[in-house]
Design a protein around this motif. Structure first.
Motif, PDB file in Angstrom:
ATOM      1  N   LEU A  23     -58.901  25.084 -26.518  1.00  0.00           N
ATOM      2  CA  LEU A  23     -57.862  24.266 -26.979  1.00  0.00           C
ATOM      3  C   LEU A  23     -57.554  24.114 -28.226  1.00  0.00           C
ATOM      4  N   PHE A  43     -44.425  23.995 -28.359  1.00  0.00           N
ATOM      5  CA  PHE A  43     -44.400  25.338 -28.676  1.00  0.00           C
ATOM      6  C   PHE A  43     -43.607  25.924 -29.654  1.00  0.00           C
ATOM      7  N   PHE A  47     -49.338  29.195 -31.207  1.00  0.00           N
ATOM      8  CA  PHE A  47     -50.170  30.278 -30.801  1.00  0.00           C
ATOM      9  C   PHE A  47     -48.926  30.458 -29.617  1.00  0.00           C
ATOM     10  N   HIS A  49     -49.055  30.878 -25.984  1.00  0.00           N
ATOM     11  CA  HIS A  49     -50.147  30.358 -23.910  1.00  0.00           C
ATOM     12  C   HIS A  49     -50.782  29.435 -24.239  1.00  0.00           C
ATOM     13  N   TYR A  50     -50.265  28.436 -23.752  1.00  0.00           N
ATOM     14  CA  TYR A  50     -50.670  27.160 -23.520  1.00  0.00           C
ATOM     15  C   TYR A  50     -50.650  26.943 -22.378  1.00  0.00           C
ATOM     16  N   ARG A  51     -51.424  25.244 -21.768  1.00  0.00           N
ATOM     17  CA  ARG A  51     -52.668  24.839 -21.120  1.00  0.00           C
ATOM     18  C   ARG A  51     -50.663  23.141 -21.058  1.00  0.00           C
ATOM     19  N   ASP A 120     -49.890  26.465 -16.630  1.00  0.00           N
ATOM     20  CA  ASP A 120     -50.672  27.780 -17.260  1.00  0.00           C
ATOM     21  C   ASP A 120     -49.134  28.450 -17.974  1.00  0.00           C
ATOM     22  N   THR A 178     -50.483  18.715 -23.124  1.00  0.00           N
ATOM     23  CA  THR A 178     -49.734  19.697 -23.516  1.00  0.00           C
ATOM     24  C   THR A 178     -50.884  20.316 -24.682  1.00  0.00           C
ATOM     25  N   TYR A 179     -51.557  21.679 -23.856  1.00  0.00           N
ATOM     26  CA  TYR A 179     -52.653  22.563 -25.109  1.00  0.00           C
ATOM     27  C   TYR A 179     -52.078  23.696 -25.918  1.00  0.00           C
ATOM     28  N   GLY A 180     -52.664  24.113 -27.000  1.00  0.00           N
ATOM     29  CA  GLY A 180     -53.001  25.137 -27.133  1.00  0.00           C
ATOM     30  C   GLY A 180     -53.772  26.328 -26.640  1.00  0.00           C
ATOM     31  N   TYR A 181     -53.416  27.747 -26.777  1.00  0.00           N
ATOM     32  CA  TYR A 181     -54.246  28.140 -26.622  1.00  0.00           C
ATOM     33  C   TYR A 181     -54.992  29.256 -27.611  1.00  0.00           C
TER      34      TYR A 181
END
Length: 183
Positions: A23, A43, A47, A49-51, A120, A178-181
C-alpha cells in the motif's frame, strides 16, 4: 510468507525491495467542522484499486455521512447503487438505487461519537464501472454497516467528496487517508 523490506535510515532500497510494498499512502486530509470535503487527484493510472480510511464525527446525532466520486466536479447523477445491511439491534436491508450519493454511515448518537469507515474502491480511474466495499462502525452505539456499491457509469474519476449535505447545518470533523494498492 514474504519478507517485508527493511527500511533503515541512510540505506538505499532497491526497486525490487520497494516493489514489495503493498500500500502507498497517497493523501491524508484533515477537516474541521466542514459540510463538504473534496479529496482531489488521488485516483490515477498508477493504481487500479484503493483503500480509503475515514475517522470522523458529526456535529450532532443523526448526521449522515455520504460520498460522491468526482473529476473536476462532483458527480451528483443517479448512478450509485448499493447492496448490504446495517446492524444496531438487528439487521436492516439497505439495498437500493439509483441514488445521487454513496451512503457511508449514520451517526446515531451524540456529538463527538467517532465513525470509523474502511472503503475498498475498485477501478475508479479506469473506463469501466467503479465498485466499492464499505465496512463502517459508529462506536458509541456500535452501529455497523456492510455495503457493496456499483457506480453505473464509466467515468474515470480522480477523487471524491465526503459530505453531510442531506443534513442542513450539520458538519463533519476528522481525517481521511487514501492508499493505492500495488499492482
Amino acid at each position: 510468507m514474504a519478507t517485508p523490506p527493511v527500511f533503515s535510515a541512510g540505506s538505499v532500497l532497491t526497486a525490487g525491495q520497494m516493489n514489495k510494498v503493498g500500500l502507498w499512502l497517497l493523501n491524508t486530509t484533515t477537516f474541521t467542522t466542514q459540510n463538504s470535503v473534496n479529496v482531489d487527484s488521488v485516483f490515477s493510472s498508477d493504481f487500479d484499486h484503493y483503500r480509503v480510511l475515514i475517522s470522523a464525527y458529526g456535529s450532532n446525532a443523526g448526521v449522515t455521512m455520504d460520498m460522491n466520486f468526482r473529476t473536476t466536479s462532483t458527480d451528483l447523477g443517479n448512478v450509485y447503487y448499493r447492496r448490504g445491511f446495517y446492524w444496531i439491534n438487528s439487521a436492516t436491508d439497505l439495498s437500493g438505487g439509483p441514488n445521487t450519493y454513496l451512503f457511508l454511515n449514520n451517526q446515531t448518537s451524540s456529538t463527538n461519537s467517532r465513525n470509523l469507515i474502511s472503503l475498498d474502491i475498485f477501478n475508479p480511474n479506469v473506463a469501466t464501472n467503479t465498485t466499492m466495499i464499505n465496512h463502517a462502525v459508529e462506536l458509541q452505539t456500535v452501529f455497523s454497516m456492510h455495503l457493496g456499491y456499483f457506480v453505473n457509469t464509466t467515468t474515470q474519476y480522480t477523487g471524491f467528496n465526503l459530505n453531510c449535505s442531506r443534513n442542513a447545518g450539520q458538519t463533519l470533523t476528522g481525517t481521511v487517508s487514501t492508499y493505492g494498492y500495488r499492482k
